[in-house]
Design a protein around this motif. Structure first.
Motif, PDB file in Angstrom:
ATOM      1  N   GLY A 297      -8.767   6.244 -45.772  1.00 56.71           N
ATOM      2  CA  GLY A 297      -9.540   6.113 -47.017  1.00 56.71           C
ATOM      3  C   GLY A 297      -9.537   7.349 -47.892  1.00 56.71           C
TER       4      GLY A 297
ATOM      5  N   GLY B 219      -4.509   5.413 -44.230  1.00 62.15           N
ATOM      6  CA  GLY B 219      -5.439   4.295 -44.146  1.00 62.15           C
ATOM      7  C   GLY B 219      -6.862   4.695 -43.790  1.00 62.15           C
TER       8      GLY B 219
ATOM      9  N   ARG C 154      -7.895   0.683 -39.862  1.00 60.28           N
ATOM     10  CA  ARG C 154      -6.802   1.260 -40.677  1.00 60.28           C
ATOM     11  C   ARG C 154      -5.642   0.277 -40.803  1.00 60.28           C
ATOM     12  NH1 ARG C 154      -4.198   5.938 -39.260  1.00 60.28           N
ATOM     13  NH2 ARG C 154      -4.799   5.969 -37.074  1.00 60.28           N
TER      14      ARG C 154
ATOM     15  N   ARG D 142      -6.476  -2.329 -43.235  1.00 62.60           N
ATOM     16  CA  ARG D 142      -6.466  -1.844 -44.624  1.00 62.60           C
ATOM     17  C   ARG D 142      -5.049  -1.573 -45.119  1.00 62.60           C
ATOM     18  NH1 ARG D 142     -11.451   2.469 -44.117  1.00 62.60           N
ATOM     19  NH2 ARG D 142     -13.132   0.938 -44.059  1.00 62.60           N
TER      20      ARG D 142
END
Ligand SMILES: Nc1ncnc2c1ncn2[C@@H]1O[C@H](COP(=O)(O)OP(=O)(O)O)[C@@H](O)[C@H]1O
Ligand SMILES: Nc1ccn([C@H]2C[C@H](O)[C@@H](COP(=O)(O)OP(=O)(O)O)O2)c(=O)n1
Length: 247
Positions: free
Chosen positions: A51, A49, A187, A190
């Protein structure tokens, strides 16, 4: 270790400690003397999470390079192994070697391939989530996947590779290493589907004995909590170009 948050690429580049050239000369052709090509590998590591896949995809597109998501190897193997044998963390079993000897595991784009069959949604299934950390901690699994990862990177030549141990284990000579972080709350937002399992995986990934998730000492730590992707990718791209020039 550097931080990308507030300083210019030039200053960041000066702070990089160089452990390898990051450029690999590879010979092609049967004679062994063939054409010499230079390859540039960019490593992106970090927790779930943070990215990594998104940033790796965007950075690769900007640099016109292919990307490799190594988590797909672990997810594909977790899917395949979960129906056969569940390996203990320190269990270096013949069963697992046997499984690898009889199955073909590959990654193409954002899908894993098991014996030629594309796996996509299966790789985010409950069945995979439940065994992923355990499978990823197994030394035999890691050794066999490491061979696949290195062969694929060598084949791609220049590429952006994301995972957990790319800068530290898989490709320590990467020309530029990034370690992505993001605040836990961000996180979790997301990754709503994974929820607190993400924390469990974080803990297991960072504390496992073999190739744990950690910041390579010459990596840039990139905070991806608040920054827009456009700004982040532009800065990271500048850094890669600076590093490539200085090699
Ligand atoms: N800077 C950012 N701003 C907004 N959303 C982001 C940003 N970076 C990543 N995301 C989103 O967060 C989610 C998780 O990102 P992902 O790349 O899958 O993380 P990882 O590969 O590290 O697990 C994705 O939906 C992605 O679009
Ligand atoms: N280089 C890697 C990549 C993934 N793994 C393992 C550990 C991770 O929890 C799982 C899944 O990785 P993946 O990148 O798909 O997971 P996230 O998208 O970051 O949540 O695989 C690993 O041990 N080493």
């Amino acid at each position: 270790m550097g931080s990308i948050a507030a300083v210019s690429p030039a200053i960041l580049a000066a702070g990089i400690r160089k452990v390898g050239s990051g450029l690999h000369a590879t010979h092609s052709g049967n004679s062994g003397i063939g054409v010499v090509t230079m390859s540039l590998v960019v490593a992106i590591d970090g927790p779930g999470g943070s990215g990594k896949s998104t940033v790796a995809y965007r950075l690769a597109a900007m640099l016109l390079l292919p990307m490799l998501s190594t988590g797909l190897y672990f997810r594909t193997v977790a899917w395949g192994l979960s129906s056969v044998v569940l390996p203990d963390q320190d269990d270096d079993t013949a069963d697992i070697n046997d499984w690898f000897d009889h199955h073909e595991v590959a990654v193409e784009g954002q899908v894993g391939l098991l014996d030629g069959r594309a796996l996509d949604e299966e790789l985010r299934s409950k069945r995979v989530q439940e065994v992923l950390a355990q499978v990823s901690a197994n030394p035999t699994v890691r050794r066999r996947i490491l061979e696949l990862e290195r062969a694929e990177i060598a084949k791609l030549g220049s590429c952006v590779v994301e995972g957990r141990d790319i800068g530290s284990v898989v490709w320590p000579d990467a020309v530029c290493k990034f370690y992505l972080v993001a605040r836990l709350k961000v996180r979790l937002e997301r990754r709503p589907e994974e929820g607190l399992q993400l924390l469990d995986r974080d803990l297991k990934d960072t504390t496992r004995y073999h190739a744990p998730l950690k910041v390579a000492e010459d990596a840039f730590v990139v905070d991806n909590s608040d920054e827009s992707l456009d700004v982040l990718i532009a800065r990271m791209g500048d850094l890669v170009k600076l590093r490539a020039k200085s090699c």
